[in-house]
Enzyme design. Structure first.
Site, short mmCIF file in Angstrom:
data_model
loop_
_atom_site.label_atom_id
_atom_site.label_comp_id
_atom_site.label_asym_id
_atom_site.label_seq_id
_atom_site.Cartn_x
_atom_site.Cartn_y
_atom_site.Cartn_z
N TYR A 18 -94.85 -47.47 -32.96
CA TYR A 18 -93.69 -46.76 -33.51
C TYR A 18 -92.40 -47.24 -32.87
O TYR A 18 -92.25 -47.23 -31.66
CB TYR A 18 -93.84 -45.23 -33.33
N GLY A 50 -89.52 -34.86 -47.47
CA GLY A 50 -88.42 -34.07 -48.02
C GLY A 50 -88.45 -33.90 -49.53
O GLY A 50 -87.53 -33.35 -50.12
N LEU A 85 -94.46 -33.14 -44.61
CA LEU A 85 -93.27 -32.60 -45.29
C LEU A 85 -92.95 -33.38 -46.57
O LEU A 85 -91.93 -33.16 -47.20
CB LEU A 85 -92.04 -32.67 -44.36
N ALA A 86 -93.85 -34.30 -46.91
CA ALA A 86 -93.66 -35.14 -48.10
C ALA A 86 -92.29 -35.82 -48.07
O ALA A 86 -91.63 -35.98 -49.11
CB ALA A 86 -93.85 -34.32 -49.39
N1 LIG Z 1 -101.63 -42.24 -39.09
C1 LIG Z 1 -100.77 -42.91 -39.84
O1 LIG Z 1 -101.11 -43.93 -40.45
C2 LIG Z 1 -99.37 -42.42 -39.94
C3 LIG Z 1 -98.47 -42.97 -40.87
C4 LIG Z 1 -97.18 -42.47 -40.93
C5 LIG Z 1 -96.80 -41.44 -40.08
N2 LIG Z 1 -97.68 -40.93 -39.17
C6 LIG Z 1 -97.32 -39.80 -38.26
O2 LIG Z 1 -97.02 -38.68 -39.03
C7 LIG Z 1 -95.69 -38.23 -38.76
C8 LIG Z 1 -95.10 -37.67 -40.03
O3 LIG Z 1 -95.06 -38.67 -41.01
P1 LIG Z 1 -93.79 -38.89 -41.92
O4 LIG Z 1 -92.60 -39.08 -41.06
O5 LIG Z 1 -94.15 -39.91 -42.90
O6 LIG Z 1 -93.73 -37.53 -42.70
P2 LIG Z 1 -92.82 -36.27 -43.00
O7 LIG Z 1 -92.83 -35.32 -41.87
O8 LIG Z 1 -93.27 -35.80 -44.31
O9 LIG Z 1 -91.36 -36.87 -43.22
C9 LIG Z 1 -90.42 -36.97 -42.20
C10 LIG Z 1 -89.30 -37.84 -42.71
O10 LIG Z 1 -88.76 -37.27 -43.89
C11 LIG Z 1 -87.40 -36.96 -43.69
N3 LIG Z 1 -87.11 -35.68 -44.32
C12 LIG Z 1 -87.87 -34.55 -44.28
N4 LIG Z 1 -87.29 -33.59 -45.02
C13 LIG Z 1 -86.16 -34.12 -45.53
C14 LIG Z 1 -85.14 -33.63 -46.39
N5 LIG Z 1 -85.15 -32.39 -46.89
N6 LIG Z 1 -84.12 -34.44 -46.70
C15 LIG Z 1 -84.07 -35.68 -46.21
N7 LIG Z 1 -85.01 -36.22 -45.38
C16 LIG Z 1 -86.05 -35.45 -45.07
C17 LIG Z 1 -87.21 -36.90 -42.19
O11 LIG Z 1 -85.87 -37.21 -41.88
P3 LIG Z 1 -85.13 -36.55 -40.60
O12 LIG Z 1 -85.69 -37.25 -39.38
O13 LIG Z 1 -83.73 -36.86 -40.87
O14 LIG Z 1 -85.43 -35.09 -40.59
C18 LIG Z 1 -88.18 -37.95 -41.70
O15 LIG Z 1 -87.61 -39.24 -41.83
C19 LIG Z 1 -94.98 -39.43 -38.15
O16 LIG Z 1 -93.96 -39.04 -37.28
C20 LIG Z 1 -96.11 -40.07 -37.39
O17 LIG Z 1 -96.27 -39.41 -36.15
C21 LIG Z 1 -98.95 -41.40 -39.11
#
Ligand SMILES: NC(=O)c1ccc[n+]([C@@H]2O[C@H](COP(=O)([O-])OP(=O)(O)OC[C@H]3O[C@@H](n4cnc5c(N)ncnc54)[C@H](OP(=O)(O)O)[C@@H]3O)[C@@H](O)[C@H]2O)c1
Length: 302
Positions: free
Chosen positions: A41, A215, A212-213
């Site tokens: 990361y 957002g 959180l999909a």
């Molecule tokens: N195992 C795997 O292969 C894998 C892959 C990907 C991720 N992960 C892990 O899972 C965690 C979560 O994954 P994710 O980041 O993809 O998912 P998430 O929690 O669904 O999405 C977070 C992202 O969406 C943005 N966001 C959320 N709500 C929003 C809104 N209303 N408006 C604008 N932007 C919004 C956030 O921005 P802000 O920061 O500005 O809030 C952040 O960039 C990661 O941190 C990581 O630890 C694991």
């Protein structure tokens, strides 16, 4: 994954450490004490800034559950990214993570993605050695299907405790898999059939990445189904005295697998919007849970 500055540079600065500290504090204030990392990361910088915060905050390490992952090698120059779960690589990557995180033990190590060339016996020897040395306490996997988990488990004398998959009101194939049985649409599903059931039966906790999909139902909705779902999410949040983000996470937690959502935001205010998912039992009726699924699905069940 949000901590540590941008993806393309190797350096981080004081502002990145302060931002990590603010995110960690917001999480702890909400009763969130588990932090999900991976060696890749922000090219190691997510772990590094987290390690800086640990180093300057006495007692913090003992208050948290630290999870990290290894197994992906990022693209470098002309060479595309590949997966690498050779035992020697796992041992080296864990050593590097410990250094960046400024700690002597990891609570949970996940194997990030399946490596078709990896030998389960070789992986098991590396994990067993890490466990015996007290370097890693528990192990799990990510993005793996039931057969892959079972195959690795056969070589281990201790249980795999987690499987991290993309699961959300937007990424629903893990549910579709269960209800499209015996329908023509089943073959198009793509999700490895039986993985959720395997995890439920074997104590492998499902963790949802992308919970959180990104957002899509809390401000960034585009399609008619996303807009309708966002309205429903908002209405339920108001009725329950909570936030839309919490409703999205409750929807995962309400499943019998008690799916553990992984929140990817680095913003304190968005982390705080997830507070009730950590502090309250999921408050969704059977009907409300289905309303959310079917509205996002945009089509009735078979
Ligand atoms: N195992 C795997 O292969 C894998 C892959 C990907 C991720 N992960 C892990 O899972 C965690 C979560 O994954 P994710 O980041 O993809 O998912 P998430 O929690 O669904 O999405 C977070 C992202 O969406 C943005 N966001 C959320 N709500 C929003 C809104 N209303 N408006 C604008 N932007 C919004 C956030 O921005 P802000 O920061 O500005 O809030 C952040 O960039 C990661 O941190 C990581 O630890 C694991």
């Amino acid at each position: 994954m949000a901590l540590g500055g941008d993806w393309d540079t190797d350096a981080y600065g004081p502002a990145d450490i302060d931002a990590a500290e603010a995110a960690i504090e917001a999480a702890l204030d909400c009763g969130i004490d588990t932090f999900d990392h991976a060696d890749i990361y922000r090219r190691g910088k997510a772990e590094a800034v987290f390690g800086e915060v640990l180093a300057r905050t006495p007692g913090l390490r003992e208050r948290i559950v630290l999870q990290t992952k290894c197994g992906i090698r990022l693209a470098a120059g002309e060479r595309p990214g590949i997966y690498d779960l050779r035992g020697a690589t796992i041992l080296r990557r864990v050593e590097e993570s410990l250094e960046r995180l400024r700690t002597d033990a990891i609570d949970v190590l996940l194997l990030h993605r399946p490596d078709p060339l990896a030998d389960p016996e070789d992986i098991a020897a590396a994990l067993t050695s890490l466990r015996e040395q007290g370097i890693v306490r528990r192990f799990g996997v990510s993005n793996m299907n039931a057969a892959q988990i079972a195959r690795l488990q056969r070589h281990l004398a201790f249980p795999l405790v987690a499987n991290q998959l993309e699961m959300s009101l937007d990424r629903r194939d893990w549910l579709e898999d269960g209800v499209l049985v015996n329908t023509p649409a089943a073959a198009a599903g793509g999700f490895p059939s039986g993985t959720v059931e395997y995890c439920l039966d074997h104590g492998v906790r499902l963790q949802a990445w992308g919970a959180l999909a990104q957002g899509r139902f809390t401000g960034r909705q585009e399609s008619p189904a996303e807009r309708a779902t966002a309205r429903l999410v908002r209405g339920l949040a108001e009725a329950k005295g909570t936030t839309p983000e919490t409703v999205l996470l409750w929807w995962l937690q309400r499943h019998p697998a008690r799916i553990a959502p992984v929140v990817g935001s680095g913003r304190p205010e968005r982390i705080r919007a997830c507070r009730d998912a950590a502090l309250r039992e999921p408050d969704l009726t059977h009907e409300e849970w289905y309303d959310l699924w079917l509205t996002a699905r945009g089509a009735p069940l078979p």
